[in-house]
Design an enzyme around this catalytic site. Structure first.
Site, PDB file in Angstrom:
ATOM      1  N   THR A  70      38.041  16.250  15.404  1.00 57.41           N
ATOM      2  CA  THR A  70      39.203  16.138  14.591  1.00 57.41           C
ATOM      3  C   THR A  70      38.897  16.141  13.226  1.00 57.41           C
ATOM      4  O   THR A  70      38.014  15.980  12.822  1.00 57.41           O
ATOM      5  CB  THR A  70      39.911  14.664  14.723  1.00 57.41           C
ATOM      6  OG1 THR A  70      41.300  14.795  14.245  1.00 57.41           O
ATOM      7  CG2 THR A  70      39.148  13.526  14.567  1.00 57.41           C
ATOM      8  N   GLU A 103      41.231  11.441   9.942  1.00 61.23           N
ATOM      9  CA  GLU A 103      40.321   9.899  10.003  1.00 61.23           C
ATOM     10  C   GLU A 103      41.033   8.784  10.689  1.00 61.23           C
ATOM     11  O   GLU A 103      40.444   8.193  11.273  1.00 61.23           O
ATOM     12  CB  GLU A 103      39.994   9.798   8.425  1.00 61.23           C
ATOM     13  CG  GLU A 103      39.148   8.737   8.055  1.00 61.23           C
ATOM     14  CD  GLU A 103      37.611   8.817   8.483  1.00 61.23           C
ATOM     15  OE1 GLU A 103      37.232  10.076   8.254  1.00 61.23           O
ATOM     16  OE2 GLU A 103      36.893   8.147   8.807  1.00 61.23           O
ATOM     17  N   ASP A 116      45.677  15.913  20.862  1.00 60.60           N
ATOM     18  CA  ASP A 116      46.715  16.504  20.221  1.00 60.60           C
ATOM     19  C   ASP A 116      47.925  15.448  20.439  1.00 60.60           C
ATOM     20  O   ASP A 116      48.205  15.002  21.819  1.00 60.60           O
ATOM     21  CB  ASP A 116      47.087  17.867  20.861  1.00 60.60           C
ATOM     22  CG  ASP A 116      47.814  18.728  19.883  1.00 60.60           C
ATOM     23  OD1 ASP A 116      47.538  18.545  18.679  1.00 60.60           O
ATOM     24  OD2 ASP A 116      48.678  19.532  20.316  1.00 60.60           O
ATOM     25  N   GLY A 151      51.237   9.402   8.735  1.00 51.83           N
ATOM     26  CA  GLY A 151      52.109  10.010   9.473  1.00 51.83           C
ATOM     27  C   GLY A 151      53.494   9.549   9.710  1.00 51.83           C
ATOM     28  O   GLY A 151      54.002   8.735   8.812  1.00 51.83           O
ATOM     29  N   PHE A 152      54.057   9.557  10.851  1.00 53.66           N
ATOM     30  CA  PHE A 152      55.174   8.910  11.258  1.00 53.66           C
ATOM     31  C   PHE A 152      55.220   7.524  11.659  1.00 53.66           C
ATOM     32  O   PHE A 152      56.215   6.874  11.868  1.00 53.66           O
ATOM     33  CB  PHE A 152      55.967   9.847  12.270  1.00 53.66           C
ATOM     34  CG  PHE A 152      56.487  10.964  11.785  1.00 53.66           C
ATOM     35  CD1 PHE A 152      57.347  11.242  10.695  1.00 53.66           C
ATOM     36  CD2 PHE A 152      55.876  12.206  12.338  1.00 53.66           C
ATOM     37  CE1 PHE A 152      57.762  12.548  10.362  1.00 53.66           C
ATOM     38  CE2 PHE A 152      56.252  13.497  12.028  1.00 53.66           C
ATOM     39  CZ  PHE A 152      57.211  13.607  10.886  1.00 53.66           C
ATOM     40  N   ASP A 153      53.994   6.858  11.251  1.00 52.65           N
ATOM     41  CA  ASP A 153      53.729   5.107  11.714  1.00 52.65           C
ATOM     42  C   ASP A 153      55.143   4.580  10.820  1.00 52.65           C
ATOM     43  O   ASP A 153      55.696   3.566  11.375  1.00 52.65           O
ATOM     44  CB  ASP A 153      52.484   4.876  10.812  1.00 52.65           C
ATOM     45  CG  ASP A 153      51.528   5.212  12.010  1.00 52.65           C
ATOM     46  OD1 ASP A 153      51.557   5.220  13.072  1.00 52.65           O
ATOM     47  OD2 ASP A 153      50.174   4.664  11.694  1.00 52.65           O
ATOM     48  N   HIS A 200      50.817   5.619  22.010  1.00 53.99           N
ATOM     49  CA  HIS A 200      50.318   6.645  22.748  1.00 53.99           C
ATOM     50  C   HIS A 200      48.957   6.878  22.699  1.00 53.99           C
ATOM     51  O   HIS A 200      48.325   7.052  23.741  1.00 53.99           O
ATOM     52  CB  HIS A 200      51.009   7.931  22.282  1.00 53.99           C
ATOM     53  CG  HIS A 200      50.993   8.041  20.722  1.00 53.99           C
ATOM     54  ND1 HIS A 200      51.136   6.941  19.871  1.00 53.99           N
ATOM     55  CD2 HIS A 200      50.554   9.169  19.998  1.00 53.99           C
ATOM     56  CE1 HIS A 200      50.894   7.522  18.574  1.00 53.99           C
ATOM     57  NE2 HIS A 200      50.544   8.786  18.733  1.00 53.99           N
ATOM     58  N   ARG A 201      48.104   6.864  21.625  1.00 57.56           N
ATOM     59  CA  ARG A 201      46.740   7.079  21.388  1.00 57.56           C
ATOM     60  C   ARG A 201      46.019   6.022  22.192  1.00 57.56           C
ATOM     61  O   ARG A 201      45.076   6.121  22.938  1.00 57.56           O
ATOM     62  CB  ARG A 201      46.337   7.372  20.157  1.00 57.56           C
ATOM     63  CG  ARG A 201      44.955   7.648  19.801  1.00 57.56           C
ATOM     64  CD  ARG A 201      44.684   8.063  18.303  1.00 57.56           C
ATOM     65  NE  ARG A 201      45.597   9.170  18.007  1.00 57.56           N
ATOM     66  CZ  ARG A 201      46.521   9.160  17.334  1.00 57.56           C
ATOM     67  NH1 ARG A 201      46.999   7.940  17.002  1.00 57.56           N
ATOM     68  NH2 ARG A 201      47.296  10.094  17.031  1.00 57.56           N
TER      69      ARG A 201
HETATM   70  P1  ITT Z   1      43.479  16.951  14.361  1.00 59.62           P
HETATM   71  O1  ITT Z   1      42.396  17.437  13.724  1.00 59.62           O
HETATM   72  O2  ITT Z   1      42.949  16.080  15.457  1.00 59.62           O
HETATM   73  O3  ITT Z   1      44.368  18.169  15.070  1.00 59.62           O
HETATM   74  P2  ITT Z   1      46.206  16.452  13.258  1.00 59.62           P
HETATM   75  O4  ITT Z   1      46.570  15.509  12.062  1.00 59.62           O
HETATM   76  O5  ITT Z   1      46.399  17.859  12.924  1.00 59.62           O
HETATM   77  O6  ITT Z   1      44.407  16.243  13.627  1.00 59.62           O
HETATM   78  P3  ITT Z   1      47.807  16.526  15.480  1.00 59.62           P
HETATM   79  O7  ITT Z   1      47.844  18.243  15.530  1.00 59.62           O
HETATM   80  O8  ITT Z   1      47.759  15.885  16.770  1.00 59.62           O
HETATM   81  O9  ITT Z   1      46.730  15.877  14.360  1.00 59.62           O
HETATM   82  O10 ITT Z   1      49.144  16.266  14.791  1.00 59.62           O
HETATM   83  C1  ITT Z   1      50.078  15.353  15.152  1.00 59.62           C
HETATM   84  C2  ITT Z   1      50.922  14.918  13.805  1.00 59.62           C
HETATM   85  O11 ITT Z   1      51.718  13.802  14.506  1.00 59.62           O
HETATM   86  C3  ITT Z   1      50.076  14.048  12.947  1.00 59.62           C
HETATM   87  O12 ITT Z   1      49.901  14.818  11.848  1.00 59.62           O
HETATM   88  C4  ITT Z   1      51.169  12.902  12.423  1.00 59.62           C
HETATM   89  O13 ITT Z   1      51.970  13.333  11.482  1.00 59.62           O
HETATM   90  C5  ITT Z   1      51.941  12.764  13.816  1.00 59.62           C
HETATM   91  N1  ITT Z   1      51.350  11.835  14.615  1.00 59.62           N
HETATM   92  C6  ITT Z   1      50.428  11.501  15.660  1.00 59.62           C
HETATM   93  N2  ITT Z   1      50.203  10.529  16.090  1.00 59.62           N
HETATM   94  C7  ITT Z   1      50.491   9.640  15.221  1.00 59.62           C
HETATM   95  C8  ITT Z   1      50.329   8.181  14.859  1.00 59.62           C
HETATM   96  O14 ITT Z   1      49.769   7.581  15.697  1.00 59.62           O
HETATM   97  N3  ITT Z   1      51.081   7.831  13.841  1.00 59.62           N
HETATM   98  C9  ITT Z   1      51.864   8.331  13.170  1.00 59.62           C
HETATM   99  N4  ITT Z   1      51.972   9.757  13.175  1.00 59.62           N
HETATM  100  C10 ITT Z   1      51.369  10.162  14.215  1.00 59.62           C
END
Ligand code: ITT
Length: 188
Positions: free
Chosen positions: A9, A12, A67, A142-144, A169-170
């Site tokens: 990934t 971080e 993902d 992100g959308f936290d 979810h994670r």
């Molecule tokens: P990778 O390198 O692991 O792909 P990424 O940030 O690109 O990292 P994703 O493709 O899975 O990860 O993108 C998912 C997006 O969904 C991420 O950029 C966030 O905006 C949102 N997201 C996913 N899980 C989240 C969480 O636990 N809390 C907040 N936002 C989340």
């Protein structure tokens, strides 16, 4: 004996959330950012299944990757597999605006977490049901700050990592992985 897994990934925050759960067992994790293009698909399971094969080919050690996406019911599951792009373009404020006159605020976060080694290839799905808040609350990533899981009144952005893992979810996907991994490799 300690098992060692490489998490692929560039994020971080994912690493921090996954590491705290794995560290309770004899499973060590290191983070590696690989430049592997993701396929386009509406199914995050499909995206991650393809990705983990390519990652394993490169690393040749046990690997995990995940993902995730946010699926808003009233927007027909948008942004789903495009969550990352929508975060970068609209952000939290944009989504709140989009939802301004929408009463049904139900949404789900979904995580498809894949594992591969020389014997096994598995995908684990974790879902967090909840709703989009009316305003931005707390920090997080992100959308936290705009997602409130069903069993809580706080947004993910108002929780610490351990609290969030209980609902997220994670957290759910990684716990399913841990259960399977410990049984399969007989780890304490
Ligand atoms: P990778 O390198 O692991 O792909 P990424 O940030 O690109 O990292 P994703 O493709 O899975 O990860 O993108 C998912 C997006 O969904 C991420 O950029 C966030 O905006 C949102 N997201 C996913 N899980 C989240 C969480 O636990 N809390 C907040 N936002 C989340």
């Amino acid at each position: 004996m300690k098992f060692s897994i490489v998490l692929i990934t560039g994020n971080e925050n994912k690493y921090r959330e996954i590491k705290i759960l794995l560290s309770k067992f004899k499973i060590e994790i290191e983070k590696l950012d690989l430049d592997i293009p993701e396929i386009q698909s509406n199914e995050i399971e499909e995206i991650i299944s393809d990705f983990i094969k390519k990652a394993y080919e490169e690393v040749r050690k046990p690997v995990i990757a995940e993902d995730s996406g946010l699926f808003i019911r009233k927007l027909n599951g948008f942004p789903g597999p495009y969550t990352s792009y929508v975060y970068k373009t609209l952000g939290n404020e944009g989504v709140i605006k989009l939802m301004r006159d929408i009463e049904d605020r139900y949404a789900e976060f979904k995580c498809a977490l894949a594992y591969k080694d020389d014997k096994y290839e598995k995908v684990f799905i974790g879902i967090s049901k909840g709703k989009i808040s009316n305003e931005i609350r707390g920090k997080g990533w992100g959308f936290d700050p705009i997602f409130i899981p069903e069993e809580a009144s706080l947004t993910f952005g108002e929780m610490n990592v351990e609290e969030k893992n209980n609902y997220s979810h994670r957290g759910r996907a990684i716990n399913l992985f841990i259960e399977w991994f410990r049984k399969t490799y007989m780890i304490d």
